[in-house]
Enzyme design. Structure first.
Site, PDB file in Angstrom:
ATOM      1  N   LYS A   1      -4.583 -31.416 104.978  1.00 28.66           N
ATOM      2  CA  LYS A   1      -4.969 -30.432 105.985  1.00 28.66           C
ATOM      3  C   LYS A   1      -6.450 -30.662 106.291  1.00 28.66           C
ATOM      4  CE  LYS A   1      -5.219 -26.552 108.338  1.00 28.66           C
ATOM      5  NZ  LYS A   1      -4.668 -26.585 109.700  1.00 28.66           N
TER       6      LYS A   1
ATOM      7  N   ILE B   1      -3.482 -22.261 114.142  1.00 29.91           N
ATOM      8  CA  ILE B   1      -3.936 -21.914 112.793  1.00 29.91           C
ATOM      9  C   ILE B   1      -5.464 -21.772 112.789  1.00 29.91           C
ATOM     10  CG2 ILE B   1      -3.902 -22.615 110.341  1.00 29.91           C
ATOM     11  CD1 ILE B   1      -1.064 -22.144 111.509  1.00 29.91           C
ATOM     12  N   GLY B   2      -6.129 -22.575 113.595  1.00 30.59           N
ATOM     13  CA  GLY B   2      -7.585 -22.466 113.667  1.00 30.59           C
ATOM     14  C   GLY B   2      -8.286 -23.068 112.472  1.00 30.59           C
ATOM     15  N   LEU B   3      -7.691 -24.137 111.941  1.00 31.48           N
ATOM     16  CA  LEU B   3      -8.280 -24.901 110.823  1.00 31.48           C
ATOM     17  C   LEU B   3      -8.620 -24.031 109.607  1.00 31.48           C
ATOM     18  CD1 LEU B   3     -10.590 -27.611 112.483  1.00 31.48           C
ATOM     19  CD2 LEU B   3      -8.147 -27.703 111.968  1.00 31.48           C
TER      20      LEU B   3
ATOM     21  N   CYS C   1      -8.569 -31.020 117.539  1.00 34.98           N
ATOM     22  CA  CYS C   1      -7.850 -29.772 117.277  1.00 34.98           C
ATOM     23  C   CYS C   1      -8.007 -28.842 118.479  1.00 34.98           C
ATOM     24  CB  CYS C   1      -8.380 -29.081 116.023  1.00 34.98           C
ATOM     25  SG  CYS C   1      -7.509 -27.528 115.720  1.00 34.98           S
TER      26      CYS C   1
ATOM     27  N   GLY D   1       4.187 -37.302 116.607  1.00 32.42           N
ATOM     28  CA  GLY D   1       4.526 -36.364 117.676  1.00 32.42           C
ATOM     29  C   GLY D   1       6.034 -36.281 117.778  1.00 32.42           C
TER      30      GLY D   1
ATOM     31  N   GLY E   1       5.149 -34.681 111.022  1.00 36.04           N
ATOM     32  CA  GLY E   1       4.474 -33.382 111.047  1.00 36.04           C
ATOM     33  C   GLY E   1       5.440 -32.211 110.954  1.00 36.04           C
ATOM     34  N   THR E   2       5.743 -31.611 112.102  1.00 34.75           N
ATOM     35  CA  THR E   2       6.573 -30.408 112.171  1.00 34.75           C
ATOM     36  C   THR E   2       7.887 -30.546 111.394  1.00 34.75           C
ATOM     37  OG1 THR E   2       5.577 -29.891 114.302  1.00 34.75           O
ATOM     38  CG2 THR E   2       7.692 -28.846 113.844  1.00 34.75           C
TER      39      THR E   2
HETATM   40  C1  LIG Z   1       1.161 -25.844 111.724  1.00 31.09           C
HETATM   41  C2  LIG Z   1       0.411 -27.090 112.126  1.00 31.09           C
HETATM   42  C3  LIG Z   1      -0.885 -27.280 111.645  1.00 31.09           C
HETATM   43  C4  LIG Z   1      -1.598 -28.418 112.000  1.00 31.09           C
HETATM   44  N1  LIG Z   1      -2.859 -28.615 111.492  1.00 31.09           N
HETATM   45  C5  LIG Z   1      -3.524 -29.764 111.783  1.00 31.09           C
HETATM   46  C6  LIG Z   1      -4.784 -30.036 111.187  1.00 31.09           C
HETATM   47  O1  LIG Z   1      -5.304 -29.282 110.371  1.00 31.09           O
HETATM   48  N2  LIG Z   1      -5.408 -31.201 111.528  1.00 31.09           N
HETATM   49  C7  LIG Z   1      -4.860 -32.115 112.400  1.00 31.09           C
HETATM   50  O2  LIG Z   1      -5.460 -33.157 112.656  1.00 31.09           O
HETATM   51  N3  LIG Z   1      -3.654 -31.888 112.956  1.00 31.09           N
HETATM   52  C8  LIG Z   1      -2.976 -30.751 112.670  1.00 31.09           C
HETATM   53  N4  LIG Z   1      -1.742 -30.534 113.227  1.00 31.09           N
HETATM   54  C9  LIG Z   1      -1.175 -31.537 114.150  1.00 31.09           C
HETATM   55  C10 LIG Z   1      -0.231 -32.494 113.440  1.00 31.09           C
HETATM   56  O3  LIG Z   1      -0.901 -33.228 112.433  1.00 31.09           O
HETATM   57  C11 LIG Z   1       0.404 -33.489 114.451  1.00 31.09           C
HETATM   58  O4  LIG Z   1      -0.607 -34.271 115.038  1.00 31.09           O
HETATM   59  C12 LIG Z   1       1.157 -32.787 115.560  1.00 31.09           C
HETATM   60  O5  LIG Z   1       1.809 -31.622 115.089  1.00 31.09           O
HETATM   61  C13 LIG Z   1       2.201 -33.702 116.233  1.00 31.09           C
HETATM   62  O6  LIG Z   1       3.156 -34.170 115.311  1.00 31.09           O
HETATM   63  P1  LIG Z   1       4.572 -33.407 115.039  1.00 31.09           P
HETATM   64  O7  LIG Z   1       5.185 -33.137 116.392  1.00 31.09           O
HETATM   65  O8  LIG Z   1       5.355 -34.348 114.206  1.00 31.09           O
HETATM   66  O9  LIG Z   1       4.248 -32.132 114.334  1.00 31.09           O
HETATM   67  C14 LIG Z   1      -1.007 -29.390 112.883  1.00 31.09           C
HETATM   68  C15 LIG Z   1       0.302 -29.182 113.352  1.00 31.09           C
HETATM   69  C16 LIG Z   1       1.012 -28.057 112.982  1.00 31.09           C
HETATM   70  C17 LIG Z   1       2.418 -27.889 113.500  1.00 31.09           C
END
Ligand SMILES: Cc1cc2nc3c(=O)[nH]c(=O)nc-3n(C[C@H](O)[C@H](O)[C@H](O)COP(=O)(O)O)c2cc1C
Length: 311
Positions: free
Chosen positions: A46, A72-74, A132, A251, A273-274
Site C-alpha cells: 500500500k 481511500i485517500g492514501l 493517485c 487494470g 488489484g481489485t
Molecule cells: C481499494 C483500492 C486502493 C488502492 N490504493 C492504491 C494505492 O495506495 N497506491 C496505488 O498506487 N494504487 C492504488 N490503487 C490502484 C491499484 O493499485 C490499481 O492500479 C488499480 O486498481 C487498477 O487495477 P485493478 O483494476 O486490477 O484494481 C488502489 C485500488 C483500489 C481498488
C-alpha cells in the site's frame, strides 16, 4: 516442456511476472492465511507517505457495473511505523518487496522517502505513485494538472530527483487520466525510471438517485476492475510502442485470460488489484494458468509472448 517465466525489471529478477497491486493487498500480512505468499513474483505495498494519513471520510468504496469506486485517500501508517511494524513481516516472506511511495503536498517528500528506504537492503524497488486520483494538490490553481503524472515535465523532474537519491530499481506508476499517456511514460523513462506501471484508477463518479447524494463522500473516486481493462490494455499497447523500459500492466485483471492480454499488448509483468478482494488466491492461480498456457502453446519463454500482437 517447462517454460521460463522469470523476468527482469531493471536489475531486479522476479521468479514469475505476477505481482499484487498497491493498495489492494495491504502490507501482505492481511493475506497470509489465504495463499502462499512465497509464490508471488513480487509484493507491492500500500502506498506510504512520510507522515501517517487517516485517509478520506466514508463512504470510501462502492460497487459499480463490472468494477468498484474507491477514494481511500492514501490511508497509511507513515514511514516510521511502516519500517518498525510492517516491514519486519514483509522481509520474512522471501519475495521481492516493492514499496509504493507518495508525497502529500511537496514532491520533495518523494526524495526524502527514497533516501530513507535506500538504506534498507530487503527493499527491492520503489514504486512512485504519482497518479493517485484521491489526493489533490490543493495548492495548485484548479486549471493546473492535479497529479504529477498529468504533466510530462513534472514527471521528468520528479523521477530525475528520485533517481539521484537512490540506486534501487524505480518503477513509475502512471495515471490513465491524461490525454496522451505515452508522453508521460517517455518523460519517466527519460528521468531514469527502470520501469513503468500502468494503470492507476480512472477518475469516476456514481450517484444514489433516491438521496441524490454521491455514493462516495469525496464525490469523485477511482474506478477499477474489469470495467477498465480494455482501456488499460490499450494504454499498455500504446506505451510499448514508445518506450524501451519494461511495463508492468494492470487494470481489471481477474484471471489468466485477462492477464495474458496484457503480455500480448507489451507488458513484461502484470499486477492484480481489485480481483484480490473477490478471490485472494487469484494471483497464484494466474501464475499456474500462465505456465499451462505457455506449455500448451509451446512457448519456451514468457518473453516470446510480450508484444506478440498480430495487428
Ligand atoms: C481499494 C483500492 C486502493 C488502492 N490504493 C492504491 C494505492 O495506495 N497506491 C496505488 O498506487 N494504487 C492504488 N490503487 C490502484 C491499484 O493499485 C490499481 O492500479 C488499480 O486498481 C487498477 O487495477 P485493478 O483494476 O486490477 O484494481 C488502489 C485500488 C483500489 C481498488
Amino acid at each position: 516442456m517447462q517454460s521460463t517465466i522469470s523476468i527482469h525489471i531493471g536489475k531486479l529478477k522476479l521468479k514469475n511476472p505476477v505481482m499484487v497491486a498497491s493498495g489492494t493487498f495491504g502490507y501482505a500480512e492481511e493475506f497470509k492465511d489465504f495463499l502462499d505468499l512465497k509464490k508471488l513474483g513480487a509484493i507491492v505495498t500500500k502506498t506510504i507517505t512520510l507522515k501517517p494519513r487517516q485517509g478520506n471520510p466514508a463512504p470510501r468504496t462502492c460497487e459499480t457495473p463490472a468494477g468498484m469506486l474507491n477514494s481511500i485517500g492514501l490511508e497509511n501508517p507513515g514511514l516510521d511505523k511502516f519500517i518498525t511494524e510492517k516491514l519486519p513481516i514483509l522481509k520474512k516472506i522471501g519475495v521481492p518487496i516493492i514499496v509504493s511511495i507518495a508525497s502529500e503536498k511537496d514532491p520533495r517528500e518523494f526524495v526524502t522517502l527514497a533516501k530513507r528506504l535506500e538504506k534498507i537492503k530487503e527493499i527491492s524497488a520503489i514504486e512512485l505513485n504519482i497518479s493517485c486520483p484521491n489526493i489533490k494538490n490543493s495548492q495548485l490553481p484548479t486549471h493546473s494538472p492535479q497529479l504529477i503524472s498529468q504533466d510530462p515535465s513534472a514527471t521528468f523532474d520528479l523521477v530525475k530527483q528520485v533517481r539521484k537519491a537512490t540506486g534501487k530499481v524505480i518503477i513509475t506508476k502512471l495515471s490513465p487520466n491524461v490525454t496522451d499517456i505515452t508522453a508521460i511514460a517517455l518523460a519517466a523513462e527519460k528521468g531514469g525510471s527502470d520501469a513503468i506501471a500502468l494503470i492507476n484508477t480512472i477518475s469516476a463518479m456514481s450517484i444514489d438517485i433516491n438521496t441524490k447524494k454521491p455514493k462516495i463522500a469525496m464525490v469523485t473516486a477511482g474506478l477499477s476492475g474489469p470495467a477498465i481493462r480494455p482501456i488499460a490494455v490499450r494504454m499498455v499497447w500504446e506505451v510499448y510502442q514508445k518506450i524501451k523500459i519494461p511495463i508492468i500492466g494492470m487494470g481489471g485483471i481477474m484471471d489468466t485470460l485477462s492477464a495474458l492480454e496484457f503480455f500480448i499488448a507489451g507488458a513484461t509483468a502484470i499486477s492484480v488489484g481489485t480481483a484480490n478482494f473477490i478471490n485472494p488466491k487469484v494471483s497464484v492461480e494466474i501464475i499456474e494458468g500462465i505456465k499451462k498456457y505457455l506449455t500448451k502453446n509451446k512457448i519456451k519463454n514468457i518473453k516470446e509472448l510480450v508484444d506478440s500482437l498480430k495487428a
